[in-house]
Design a protein around this motif. Sequence first.
Motif, PDB file in Angstrom:
ATOM      1  N   SER A  90      45.478  22.560  55.256  1.00 22.78           N
ATOM      2  CA  SER A  90      44.583  23.716  55.353  1.00 22.78           C
ATOM      3  C   SER A  90      43.606  23.704  54.176  1.00 22.78           C
ATOM      4  CB  SER A  90      45.386  25.016  55.330  1.00 22.78           C
ATOM      5  OG  SER A  90      45.901  25.270  54.028  1.00 22.78           O
ATOM      6  N   SER A  91      42.816  24.770  54.066  1.00 23.71           N
ATOM      7  CA  SER A  91      41.859  24.898  52.962  1.00 23.71           C
ATOM      8  C   SER A  91      42.539  25.178  51.632  1.00 23.71           C
ATOM      9  CB  SER A  91      40.868  26.028  53.269  1.00 23.71           C
ATOM     10  OG  SER A  91      41.568  27.261  53.489  1.00 23.71           O
ATOM     11  N   VAL A  92      43.797  25.618  51.674  1.00 21.56           N
ATOM     12  CA  VAL A  92      44.522  25.947  50.440  1.00 21.56           C
ATOM     13  C   VAL A  92      44.811  24.675  49.653  1.00 21.56           C
ATOM     14  CG1 VAL A  92      46.708  26.813  49.519  1.00 21.56           C
ATOM     15  CG2 VAL A  92      45.507  28.083  51.311  1.00 21.56           C
ATOM     16  N   GLY A  93      44.282  24.631  48.449  1.00 22.51           N
ATOM     17  CA  GLY A  93      44.445  23.444  47.620  1.00 22.51           C
ATOM     18  C   GLY A  93      45.531  23.567  46.574  1.00 22.51           C
ATOM     19  N   TRP A  94      46.020  24.777  46.340  1.00 15.87           N
ATOM     20  CA  TRP A  94      47.052  24.949  45.310  1.00 15.87           C
ATOM     21  C   TRP A  94      47.866  26.215  45.580  1.00 15.87           C
ATOM     22  CZ3 TRP A  94      45.920  29.619  43.167  1.00 15.87           C
ATOM     23  CH2 TRP A  94      44.579  30.003  43.130  1.00 15.87           C
ATOM     24  N   THR A  95      49.065  26.229  45.025  1.00 18.18           N
ATOM     25  CA  THR A  95      49.976  27.364  45.166  1.00 18.18           C
ATOM     26  C   THR A  95      50.529  27.725  43.800  1.00 18.18           C
ATOM     27  OG1 THR A  95      50.632  26.657  47.385  1.00 18.18           O
ATOM     28  CG2 THR A  95      52.097  28.182  46.257  1.00 18.18           C
ATOM     29  N   VAL A 107      49.156  32.834  46.072  1.00 18.09           N
ATOM     30  CA  VAL A 107      50.216  33.238  45.148  1.00 18.09           C
ATOM     31  C   VAL A 107      51.367  33.737  46.011  1.00 18.09           C
ATOM     32  CG1 VAL A 107      50.873  34.733  43.240  1.00 18.09           C
ATOM     33  CG2 VAL A 107      48.506  33.930  43.423  1.00 18.09           C
ATOM     34  N   CYS A 108      52.561  33.141  45.832  1.00 19.96           N
ATOM     35  CA  CYS A 108      53.699  33.515  46.666  1.00 19.96           C
ATOM     36  C   CYS A 108      54.983  33.521  45.845  1.00 19.96           C
ATOM     37  CB  CYS A 108      53.834  32.563  47.850  1.00 19.96           C
ATOM     38  SG  CYS A 108      54.374  30.886  47.415  1.00 19.96           S
ATOM     39  N   LEU A 109      56.049  34.033  46.420  1.00 21.16           N
ATOM     40  CA  LEU A 109      57.353  34.004  45.767  1.00 21.16           C
ATOM     41  C   LEU A 109      57.877  32.571  45.707  1.00 21.16           C
ATOM     42  CD1 LEU A 109      59.126  37.127  47.287  1.00 21.16           C
ATOM     43  CD2 LEU A 109      58.193  36.885  44.980  1.00 21.16           C
ATOM     44  N   ASP A 110      58.621  32.283  44.655  1.00 18.08           N
ATOM     45  CA  ASP A 110      59.124  30.916  44.481  1.00 18.08           C
ATOM     46  C   ASP A 110      60.016  30.482  45.636  1.00 18.08           C
ATOM     47  OD1 ASP A 110      61.161  32.660  43.731  1.00 18.08           O
ATOM     48  OD2 ASP A 110      61.220  32.002  41.635  1.00 18.08           O
ATOM     49  N   ARG A 111      60.806  31.408  46.178  1.00 20.29           N
ATOM     50  CA  ARG A 111      61.691  31.025  47.276  1.00 20.29           C
ATOM     51  C   ARG A 111      60.938  30.776  48.578  1.00 20.29           C
ATOM     52  NH1 ARG A 111      63.447  36.360  46.227  1.00 20.29           N
ATOM     53  NH2 ARG A 111      62.700  37.898  47.738  1.00 20.29           N
ATOM     54  N   GLU A 112      59.659  31.166  48.632  1.00 21.47           N
ATOM     55  CA  GLU A 112      58.833  30.925  49.820  1.00 21.47           C
ATOM     56  C   GLU A 112      58.011  29.643  49.691  1.00 21.47           C
ATOM     57  OE1 GLU A 112      59.045  32.738  52.418  1.00 21.47           O
ATOM     58  OE2 GLU A 112      59.902  34.638  51.756  1.00 21.47           O
ATOM     59  N   ARG A 113      58.084  28.979  48.547  1.00 20.36           N
ATOM     60  CA  ARG A 113      57.190  27.857  48.246  1.00 20.36           C
ATOM     61  C   ARG A 113      57.272  26.736  49.279  1.00 20.36           C
ATOM     62  NH1 ARG A 113      58.754  25.958  42.826  1.00 20.36           N
ATOM     63  NH2 ARG A 113      60.534  25.133  43.976  1.00 20.36           N
ATOM     64  N   ASP A 114      58.471  26.311  49.628  1.00 17.61           N
ATOM     65  CA  ASP A 114      58.594  25.174  50.544  1.00 17.61           C
ATOM     66  C   ASP A 114      58.041  25.509  51.928  1.00 17.61           C
ATOM     67  OD1 ASP A 114      59.748  23.783  48.492  1.00 17.61           O
ATOM     68  OD2 ASP A 114      61.817  24.046  49.197  1.00 17.61           O
ATOM     69  N   GLY A 115      58.368  26.695  52.415  1.00 21.46           N
ATOM     70  CA  GLY A 115      57.874  27.095  53.725  1.00 21.46           C
ATOM     71  C   GLY A 115      56.368  27.244  53.753  1.00 21.46           C
ATOM     72  N   VAL A 116      55.805  27.826  52.695  1.00 19.25           N
ATOM     73  CA  VAL A 116      54.358  27.999  52.607  1.00 19.25           C
ATOM     74  C   VAL A 116      53.667  26.644  52.529  1.00 19.25           C
ATOM     75  CG1 VAL A 116      52.502  28.786  51.080  1.00 19.25           C
ATOM     76  CG2 VAL A 116      54.413  30.317  51.627  1.00 19.25           C
ATOM     77  N   PRO A 172      53.677  39.418  53.707  1.00 18.42           N
ATOM     78  CA  PRO A 172      54.701  38.456  53.291  1.00 18.42           C
ATOM     79  C   PRO A 172      55.759  38.182  54.352  1.00 18.42           C
ATOM     80  CG  PRO A 172      55.068  40.573  52.243  1.00 18.42           C
ATOM     81  CD  PRO A 172      53.757  40.678  52.943  1.00 18.42           C
ATOM     82  N   MET A 173      55.700  38.910  55.464  1.00 19.24           N
ATOM     83  CA  MET A 173      56.635  38.643  56.547  1.00 19.24           C
ATOM     84  C   MET A 173      56.043  37.716  57.601  1.00 19.24           C
ATOM     85  SD  MET A 173      58.504  42.354  56.833  1.00 19.24           S
ATOM     86  CE  MET A 173      57.167  43.291  56.113  1.00 19.24           C
ATOM     87  N   TYR A 174      54.769  37.398  57.464  1.00 18.26           N
ATOM     88  CA  TYR A 174      54.159  36.433  58.383  1.00 18.26           C
ATOM     89  C   TYR A 174      54.733  35.045  58.132  1.00 18.26           C
ATOM     90  CZ  TYR A 174      50.498  39.518  60.247  1.00 18.26           C
ATOM     91  OH  TYR A 174      49.817  40.506  60.898  1.00 18.26           O
ATOM     92  N   LYS A 175      54.968  34.330  59.196  1.00 18.20           N
ATOM     93  CA  LYS A 175      55.490  32.971  59.094  1.00 18.20           C
ATOM     94  C   LYS A 175      54.687  32.052  60.006  1.00 18.20           C
ATOM     95  CE  LYS A 175      58.940  34.432  56.553  1.00 18.20           C
ATOM     96  NZ  LYS A 175      59.000  34.142  55.096  1.00 18.20           N
ATOM     97  N   GLY A 176      54.749  30.778  59.723  1.00 15.93           N
ATOM     98  CA  GLY A 176      54.179  29.771  60.606  1.00 15.93           C
ATOM     99  C   GLY A 176      52.763  30.061  61.038  1.00 15.93           C
ATOM    100  N   LYS A 177      52.556  30.128  62.347  1.00 13.12           N
ATOM    101  CA  LYS A 177      51.226  30.284  62.921  1.00 13.12           C
ATOM    102  C   LYS A 177      50.557  31.583  62.497  1.00 13.12           C
ATOM    103  CE  LYS A 177      48.787  29.959  67.347  1.00 13.12           C
ATOM    104  NZ  LYS A 177      48.949  29.802  68.821  1.00 13.12           N
ATOM    105  N   GLU A 178      51.357  32.665  62.361  1.00 15.60           N
ATOM    106  CA  GLU A 178      50.788  33.944  61.934  1.00 15.60           C
ATOM    107  C   GLU A 178      50.046  33.782  60.610  1.00 15.60           C
ATOM    108  OE1 GLU A 178      53.721  37.483  63.369  1.00 15.60           O
ATOM    109  OE2 GLU A 178      54.545  36.084  61.904  1.00 15.60           O
ATOM    110  N   LEU A 179      50.700  33.112  59.657  1.00 13.69           N
ATOM    111  CA  LEU A 179      50.105  32.902  58.340  1.00 13.69           C
ATOM    112  C   LEU A 179      48.975  31.888  58.406  1.00 13.69           C
ATOM    113  CD1 LEU A 179      50.103  33.300  55.266  1.00 13.69           C
ATOM    114  CD2 LEU A 179      51.913  31.572  55.127  1.00 13.69           C
ATOM    115  N   ARG A 180      49.192  30.794  59.112  1.00  5.41           N
ATOM    116  CA  ARG A 180      48.201  29.720  59.150  1.00  5.41           C
ATOM    117  C   ARG A 180      46.883  30.184  59.778  1.00  5.41           C
ATOM    118  NH1 ARG A 180      48.139  24.043  58.470  1.00  5.41           N
ATOM    119  NH2 ARG A 180      45.941  23.456  58.694  1.00  5.41           N
ATOM    120  N   ASN A 181      46.949  30.998  60.821  1.00  6.46           N
ATOM    121  CA  ASN A 181      45.731  31.462  61.476  1.00  6.46           C
ATOM    122  C   ASN A 181      44.830  32.236  60.520  1.00  6.46           C
ATOM    123  OD1 ASN A 181      46.447  30.309  63.900  1.00  6.46           O
ATOM    124  ND2 ASN A 181      47.177  32.215  64.830  1.00  6.46           N
ATOM    125  N   ILE A 182      45.444  33.089  59.693  1.00  6.89           N
ATOM    126  CA  ILE A 182      44.648  33.877  58.747  1.00  6.89           C
ATOM    127  C   ILE A 182      44.077  32.990  57.659  1.00  6.89           C
ATOM    128  CG2 ILE A 182      44.797  35.674  56.970  1.00  6.89           C
ATOM    129  CD1 ILE A 182      46.678  37.183  58.805  1.00  6.89           C
TER     130      ILE A 182
END
Length: 552
Positions: free
Chosen positions: A144-149, A128-137, A108-118
Amino acid sequence: MNETADPHWTALYPDGVPPRTQPAAGTINDAWAHRVREAPDATAVTYFDQSLSASDVDSLTGALAVEFQQRGVGPGHAVGIYLQNIPQFALSMLAIWKAGGTALMLNPMYKGKELRNIIDDSGAVGIVCLDRERDGVTETLRGSSVGWTITTSDLDFQSEDDPRVFRSPDRLERTGEDLHSILQRRFGQVPVPPPLTGDSVALLTYTSGTTGPAKGALGTHRNVLTVATGYAQWQDLAPGDVVLAVAPLFHITGAVATAVTALIHPVNLVFINRVRPEVILESFNRHGVTHVIGSITVFNALLDLAHATAAEFATLKYIYSGGAPIPPATVATFQARFGQYIHNVYGMTETASAVIAVPPGSVAPVDPASGTLAIGVPLPNLLARVIGLDGEPVPDGEPGELELSGPQVTPGYLNKPAETAAAIPGGRLRTGDVAIMDAAGWIYLVDRMKDQINVSGYKVWPREVEDALYEHPAVLEAAVVGQPDSYSGEAVVAYVSLKAGEHTTDTELVSFAKERLAAYKYPRRLYILNDLPKTHTGKIQRRELRGLNLKD
């Protein structure tokens, strides 16, 4: 796996073959269903002041699994879990498996490229993420392949909102796509049983592994169940015991040795969100914690609490530490102050966590040659060998590469056949760790193969120098690296942090080490830092220190 007798093992196992337990059968879903049938009303999850029974968890995860299936999740589909240590992490894992999917562990501390690469490598369909992380995610994963949050709040499933743990007391507005709303909407519904087997992939966990960039290690249901059942047996986990979730759940230790192990047995899994030493201490007594596993940095942090006493540790049966080596001096200090012995445990992402450990109640020996504390002996169903460059076992007491095989070992890395073949030839995992096995079967982890320092042709293992520094009463943490030297090729350089309230100098520490080590081993330069760089799981990062160029 080779089941024939191996003379190398006869000192520990008379017939040359480690004892076998009943192989893990079925899936994690089967093990969870059995737990619910056996004790539906027993507490399964606690988060500060609120608890859920096994039956409650079963209903919640069934409802969430229905939602996942409606969103297309099934065998072969990965769903990312981008959360801290909160109940929703465990609920999401169980629900993903009930839907037939694979749980993708995301730091959950990965941001930007770190998260996107995985995400791009895994092909995850949702997150599934925290609500306060929604906009950044949302921004990071656009296209990307992610179709929903699905979002959730770390303030749910408890009502205390401890300010030491939660950054904000505010819950964001429900969107209908948040976990709370989904559970209300799907309440009472049950998913279609998925066609899973022991070979189905349960976990996808990214690791740098033994070499190279991050790779997605495939953890099958059989891998995970073998470790979870074996580790529970090893640490005498009994009905009514309480397991504290300290190790990060996005890491293999937290996911398997803590979460899955607790979930499939009739015990209480206690969550406290982020690691805070004072909250950990309070939780021991408050919840009657009996078992905990964490990195040595967690236990160092507890030692650093001036008000901590043995009374807070009274309910604990066993403490295990994994992820980073434990210096003998730290174990002795902890036991003297708190009356608790820290048992070593060793595992890798590629082994679905714990596979070698100190038996409960046993005191690990120290290798007389290297001064290294033993990491333990193999857990049930694991074959461990120390091999030379020719791939053959080395004599007892000689260093070599630790090789592991058994149902705990991953079948490979996602979409990386070449890396799989190199790291796991013939199903045997080449760990990249230098180890020694003695005549009694104890295994000592000397160091990582790549961390060896070459001083004028002499081999120096950082662990040995670090352990010598840890004997100094002022030293809290130590890390030793090799840095280029025009005279000797490489020089031994040490970095330390000090315990609260303690004072010493670099000169004193170098002299201290010089009295305990051969002339080519003691540090030529030593720097005292406020803190040492660490990974998100608490491991000291030697590679970050190699690049430092501090002035004397």
